[in-house]
Motif scaffolding. Structure first.
Motif, mmCIF file in Angstrom:
data_model
loop_
_atom_site.group_PDB
_atom_site.id
_atom_site.type_symbol
_atom_site.label_atom_id
_atom_site.label_comp_id
_atom_site.label_asym_id
_atom_site.label_seq_id
_atom_site.Cartn_x
_atom_site.Cartn_y
_atom_site.Cartn_z
ATOM 1 N N ASN A 88 0.803 -1.219 0.000
ATOM 2 C CA ASN A 88 0.000 0.000 0.000
ATOM 3 C C ASN A 88 0.840 1.275 0.000
ATOM 4 O O ASN A 88 0.308 2.373 -0.152
ATOM 5 N N ASP A 89 2.166 1.138 0.168
ATOM 6 C CA ASP A 89 3.053 2.293 0.089
ATOM 7 C C ASP A 89 3.775 2.360 -1.254
ATOM 8 O O ASP A 89 4.661 3.196 -1.468
ATOM 9 N N GLY A 90 3.429 1.440 -2.170
ATOM 10 C CA GLY A 90 4.032 1.433 -3.489
ATOM 11 C C GLY A 90 5.243 0.544 -3.633
ATOM 12 O O GLY A 90 5.688 0.267 -4.760
ATOM 13 N N ASN A 91 5.816 0.075 -2.528
ATOM 14 C CA ASN A 91 6.952 -0.840 -2.605
ATOM 15 C C ASN A 91 6.473 -2.237 -2.980
ATOM 16 O O ASN A 91 5.294 -2.570 -2.810
ATOM 17 N N ARG A 92 7.391 -3.065 -3.461
ATOM 18 C CA ARG A 92 7.031 -4.404 -3.922
ATOM 19 C C ARG A 92 7.803 -5.463 -3.140
ATOM 20 O O ARG A 92 8.988 -5.316 -2.877
ATOM 21 N N ILE A 93 7.093 -6.551 -2.793
ATOM 22 C CA ILE A 93 7.666 -7.639 -2.019
ATOM 23 C C ILE A 93 7.434 -8.955 -2.765
ATOM 24 O O ILE A 93 6.314 -9.236 -3.192
ATOM 25 N N PRO A 94 8.467 -9.770 -2.958
ATOM 26 C CA PRO A 94 8.273 -11.053 -3.651
ATOM 27 C C PRO A 94 7.279 -11.948 -2.914
ATOM 28 O O PRO A 94 7.279 -12.005 -1.674
ATOM 29 N N TYR A 95 6.460 -12.657 -3.674
ATOM 30 C CA TYR A 95 5.460 -13.538 -3.074
ATOM 31 C C TYR A 95 6.081 -14.750 -2.381
ATOM 32 O O TYR A 95 5.467 -15.329 -1.485
ATOM 33 N N SER A 153 -4.812 5.799 17.278
ATOM 34 C CA SER A 153 -3.928 6.331 18.316
ATOM 35 C C SER A 153 -3.255 7.634 17.877
ATOM 36 O O SER A 153 -3.025 7.863 16.686
ATOM 37 N N ASP A 154 -2.925 8.464 18.848
ATOM 38 C CA ASP A 154 -2.310 9.764 18.578
ATOM 39 C C ASP A 154 -1.006 9.605 17.803
ATOM 40 O O ASP A 154 -0.158 8.767 18.155
ATOM 41 N N GLY A 155 -0.857 10.394 16.768
ATOM 42 C CA GLY A 155 0.394 10.436 16.034
ATOM 43 C C GLY A 155 0.564 9.362 14.976
ATOM 44 O O GLY A 155 1.570 9.353 14.262
ATOM 45 N N VAL A 156 -0.396 8.452 14.868
ATOM 46 C CA VAL A 156 -0.283 7.375 13.875
ATOM 47 C C VAL A 156 -0.810 7.884 12.538
ATOM 48 O O VAL A 156 -1.974 8.258 12.404
ATOM 49 N N THR A 157 0.055 7.894 11.556
ATOM 50 C CA THR A 157 -0.289 8.402 10.233
ATOM 51 C C THR A 157 -0.050 7.379 9.123
ATOM 52 O O THR A 157 -0.460 7.606 7.978
ATOM 53 N N VAL A 158 0.618 6.258 9.447
ATOM 54 C CA VAL A 158 0.976 5.262 8.442
ATOM 55 C C VAL A 158 0.248 3.956 8.737
ATOM 56 O O VAL A 158 0.330 3.430 9.850
ATOM 57 N N LYS A 159 -0.444 3.440 7.755
ATOM 58 C CA LYS A 159 -1.111 2.146 7.885
ATOM 59 C C LYS A 159 -0.084 1.034 7.676
ATOM 60 O O LYS A 159 0.812 1.157 6.835
ATOM 61 N N PRO A 160 -0.183 -0.071 8.434
ATOM 62 C CA PRO A 160 0.725 -1.193 8.186
ATOM 63 C C PRO A 160 0.671 -1.640 6.722
ATOM 64 O O PRO A 160 -0.406 -1.730 6.133
ATOM 65 N N ALA A 161 1.841 -1.922 6.164
ATOM 66 C CA ALA A 161 1.904 -2.417 4.789
ATOM 67 C C ALA A 161 1.677 -3.917 4.734
ATOM 68 O O ALA A 161 1.199 -4.441 3.725
ATOM 69 N N VAL A 162 2.008 -4.613 5.833
ATOM 70 C CA VAL A 162 1.974 -6.075 5.881
ATOM 71 C C VAL A 162 1.491 -6.520 7.253
ATOM 72 O O VAL A 162 1.788 -5.877 8.269
ATOM 73 N N CYS A 172 -7.761 -7.521 6.308
ATOM 74 C CA CYS A 172 -6.547 -6.918 5.766
ATOM 75 C C CYS A 172 -6.648 -6.691 4.268
ATOM 76 O O CYS A 172 -6.198 -5.661 3.751
ATOM 77 N N LYS A 173 -7.249 -7.625 3.558
ATOM 78 C CA LYS A 173 -7.412 -7.412 2.118
ATOM 79 C C LYS A 173 -8.318 -6.220 1.849
ATOM 80 O O LYS A 173 -8.064 -5.414 0.944
ATOM 81 N N LYS A 174 -9.371 -6.071 2.642
ATOM 82 C CA LYS A 174 -10.276 -4.926 2.491
ATOM 83 C C LYS A 174 -9.548 -3.618 2.748
ATOM 84 O O LYS A 174 -9.796 -2.603 2.082
ATOM 85 N N GLU A 175 -8.619 -3.654 3.706
ATOM 86 C CA GLU A 175 -7.890 -2.439 4.097
ATOM 87 C C GLU A 175 -6.616 -2.222 3.289
ATOM 88 O O GLU A 175 -5.876 -1.261 3.528
ATOM 89 N N GLY A 176 -6.331 -3.101 2.346
ATOM 90 C CA GLY A 176 -5.138 -2.941 1.521
ATOM 91 C C GLY A 176 -3.850 -3.271 2.237
ATOM 92 O O GLY A 176 -2.779 -2.748 1.897
ATOM 93 N N ILE A 177 -3.937 -4.146 3.225
ATOM 94 C CA ILE A 177 -2.755 -4.595 3.969
ATOM 95 C C ILE A 177 -2.374 -5.980 3.462
ATOM 96 O O ILE A 177 -3.187 -6.910 3.507
ATOM 97 N N ALA A 178 -1.176 -6.128 2.955
ATOM 98 C CA ALA A 178 -0.747 -7.411 2.399
ATOM 99 C C ALA A 178 -0.622 -8.452 3.499
ATOM 100 O O ALA A 178 -0.161 -8.161 4.608
#
Length: 289
Positions: A13-20, A162-171, A189-195
């Motif tokens: 979800n941050d645009g980076n790619r991870i091998p399956y 939570s306060d100060g949290v601006t980044v969603k987990p990528a995985v 997680c799939k609904k939220e775009g979290i791998a």
């Protein structure tokens, strides 16, 4: 999902790619050899952690000695994806950021591709503080992506409020295999775009030889039960990180791209789900508030 090969990767979800497909090195007594064998078979993804005690082997052997070891077939650092994790005794903002720096130093890397909170056991405050530390590491470019492991939807939802949290987990890395399909977590997680990433994808081998469903599907496709499990995981769009130290098994685990499970196979395997009763590891995400 489009046709897969060993170079196939998931876009986070941050645009980076991870091998399956990756190699897990938990409790690996021959980490160096296993990593080099995996690279020879086409793997480009290594999953380690501070807790595993082999970050130095992953880093030094993989990225410093690799050109000398592979000579004309050397791999650039940019082609290898490395994951590590912070343990739950370092869940303050400062300690988590320090843990990332220690992992970097240990592996002699300039940047880690993915860094995870290893588990949610430290509670809401600990998880929040650890995540702020990972956001700091992301901001300082010590890591490319950040994520979690063994988190339920409630853990993630509370974290994001939570306060100060601006980044969603990528995985979110969890135990995932036919006997524990973690449907609630996977669907959320799939609904939220979290791998989703599967550890213990082969159920630690505890059920492979005894299950008639998996054995029949394997026979049908001329594959091994382990190959069926890994293919099942990939066809669910989940990243798999099987651990092996045996060159033959590492090679076997990579040979999963010349067949596909059909609807009948998927339907029969779906019936194996036993929820947390099918767990083979020590972690039940739902036990931690």
């Amino acid at each position: 999902m489009s046709p897969l090969d060993i170079q196939s990767a998931c876009t986070l979800n941050d645009g980076n790619r991870i091998p399956y497909l990756g190699l897990g090195v938990y409790a690996s007594s021959t980490c160096t050899k296993a990593c080099l064998t995996s690279f020879d078979e086409g793997y480009r993804h290594i999953d380690t952690a501070e807790l595993y005690g082999n970050e130095a082997e992953v880093g030094v052997i993989t990225f410093i000695q690799l050109p000398a070891l592979l000579l004309d077939n050397c791999l650039p650092r940019s082609s290898i994806f490395v994951t590590s994790k912070v343990w739950d005794n370092k869940h303050t903002r400062q300690e988590t950021l320090k843990a990332v720096s220690e992992s970097l130093n240990c592996m002699q890397l300039e940047q880690i591709d993915l860094y995870l909170i290893h588990n949610p056991r430290s509670g809401p405050t600990g998880r929040h503080q650890a995540w702020l530390g990972l956001q700091d590491a992301l901001r300082e470019k010590k890591v490319k992506s950040i994520g979690v492991s063994n988190f339920t939807p409630a853990h993630i939802q509370n974290l994001m409020k939570s306060d100060g949290v601006t980044v969603k987990p990528a995985v979110n890395q969890i135990e995932f295999h036919p006997w524990n399909q973690q449907k609630t977590i996977v669907e959320y997680c799939k609904k939220e775009g979290i791998a989703m990433q599967a550890y213990s994808p082969l159920a630690r081998g505890q059920r492979l030889g005894e299950n008639s469903v998996i054995s029949e599907v394997a026979k049908k496709h001329g594959k091994t039960p382990a190959q069926v499990l890994l293919r099942w995981i990939l066809q669910h769009g989940v990243i798999a990180i099987p651990k092996s130290e045996d060159p033959g098994r590492i090679r076997e685990n990579a040979a999963i791209y010349d067949f596909q499970l059909d609807d009948e196979d998927l339907s029969e395997i779906a019936k194996l789900d036993a929820g947390q009763d099918g767990n083979v590891g020590d972690w039940n995400p739902w036990e931690h508030e």
